[in-house]
Enzyme design. Structure first.
Site, PDB file in Angstrom:
ATOM      1  CB  SER A   1       3.745   8.047   8.216  1.00 29.78           C
ATOM      2  OG  SER A   1       2.928   7.896   9.329  1.00 29.78           O
TER       3      SER A   1
ATOM      4  CG  HIS B   1      -0.344   0.421   2.670  1.00 29.61           C
ATOM      5  ND1 HIS B   1      -0.088  -0.636   3.331  1.00 29.61           N
ATOM      6  CD2 HIS B   1       0.193   1.420   3.120  1.00 29.61           C
ATOM      7  CE1 HIS B   1       0.596  -0.152   4.476  1.00 29.61           C
ATOM      8  NE2 HIS B   1       0.695   1.127   4.555  1.00 29.61           N
TER       9      HIS B   1
ATOM     10  CG  ASP C   1       0.064  -3.735   2.958  1.00 29.68           C
ATOM     11  OD1 ASP C   1       0.267  -3.369   1.899  1.00 29.68           O
ATOM     12  OD2 ASP C   1       0.153  -3.361   3.977  1.00 29.68           O
TER      13      ASP C   1
END
Length: 329
Positions: A178, A72, A102
């Site tokens: 982040s 992602h 992912d």
């Protein structure tokens, strides 16, 4: 108050200080060993009409510039920037990404780069010390330490597929694209045992990582073919509870199956005679209770020969042989 003696917490004993020092030394040693291999990953541009640019962390696992991160983080990326803790800024390209787990592999130009050792996740134990390392800015590492709180968890990937074998820990992770997202989860010997992938918002202290055993299988395929090979049948389905009387009459020891909602024209299921309204209750001799069961079976690619499907149709059981094809990249 007068006459009431003041009390204070007793100072830590020598033994407590030694334990604290041992814990600190373990974490510090891990950070010094792995931290230089943890990179900041930034997406410079997305495809037109796609989501906004994002960022996260990743970990170099070879000295010639291959890096693991989250799918992602690099989704739809045209260009990827990679920054190391020594201030180096490198251009990267996406080798391949696998949304169901992912995970993604990035390649950067470089040699003799710092890299982390990939360990194993099969022998992890609940209560084991783990350290999550991220690199949100490219100049220094963010570090969180904790313990493995559960193993073998399941959670949904953004693709809707079920992610299995997930490591749950109480290591605090930064939410979103982040911080620690895509960074490594490391054991006390400095070996990567997982790739941090998500946290449950509102459930403070819970974080999740893809086990490194899964990651090594995925990265091997990404580096070879650019994608993970899986089979597909060409159907859209939904989980359907089975009437107790029907299951008992047909000798089924399950309470659900997969109702076929749509059949892709010319697909493997259509060629086998599967039609909308069929309810798949078994495949290759294994009970099918949910769409996840089918995904799990088709993930064992390549399959050997035809796939027998046991289907509930008009109140009776029929068997058809389907020949799954490889899912397009």
């Amino acid at each position: 108050m007068p006459g009431v003696p003041r009390t204070s917490a007793p100072p830590p004993s020598t033994g407590d200080r030694e334990l604290l020092d041992a814990y600190s030394e373990a974490v510090i040693a891990v950070v010094e060993r792995v931290g230089p291999a943890v990179a900041s990953v930034s997406v410079a541009a997305r495809r037109e009409g796609g989501p906004p640019a994002g960022a996260g962390s990743g970990v170099l696992f070879t000295p010639d510039g291959y890096l693991l991160t989250n799918a992602h983080v690099v989704r739809g990326a045209k260009r990827v920037g990679v920054a190391l803790t020594d201030g180096s800024a490198l251009e990267g390209s996406v080798v391949g990404a696998d949304e169901p787990t992912d995970l993604a592999v990035i390649a950067v130009d470089g040699s003799r780069l710092p890299y982390a050792e990939l360990g194993g996740s099969a022998k992890l134990r609940v209560g084991q010390l783990v350290v999550a390392i991220g690199n949100p800015l490219g100049f220094s590492s963010t570090v969180s330490a904790g313990v493995v709180s559960a193993l073998g968890r399941t959670m949904r990937a953004t693709s809707g597929r079920l992610m299995e074998g997930i490591i749950q820990s109480d290591v605090a992770l930064n939410p979103g694209n982040s911080g620690n997202s895509g960074g490594p989860l490391v054991d006390s010997r400095g070996r990567v045992v997982g790739i941090n992938t998500a946290m449950i918002l509102g459930a403070q202290g819970l974080s999740f990582s893809v086990p490194i055993d899964t990651a090594q299988w995925v990265l091997g395929q990404l580096m070879t073919t650019g994608h993970v090979r899986r089979g597909y049948l060409g159907i859209a389905g939904q989980n359907l509870p089975l009437a107790r009387g029907t299951a008992r009459r047909l000798g089924l020891a399950q309470d659900a199956g997969v109702e076929v909602m749509r059949v892709e024209r010319g697909g493997p299921a259509a060629e086998a005679g599967v039609v909308a309204g069929d309810v798949i209750v078994a495949a290759d001799g294994e009970p099918v209770r949910s769409v996840d069961d089918l995904h799990r079976l088709l993930g064992r690619w390549p399959l050997a020969g035809a796939l027998p499907l046991r289907i509930l149709r008009a109140g009776e059981l029929v068997t058809v042989d389907a020949s799954p094809r490889e899912q397009p990249a």
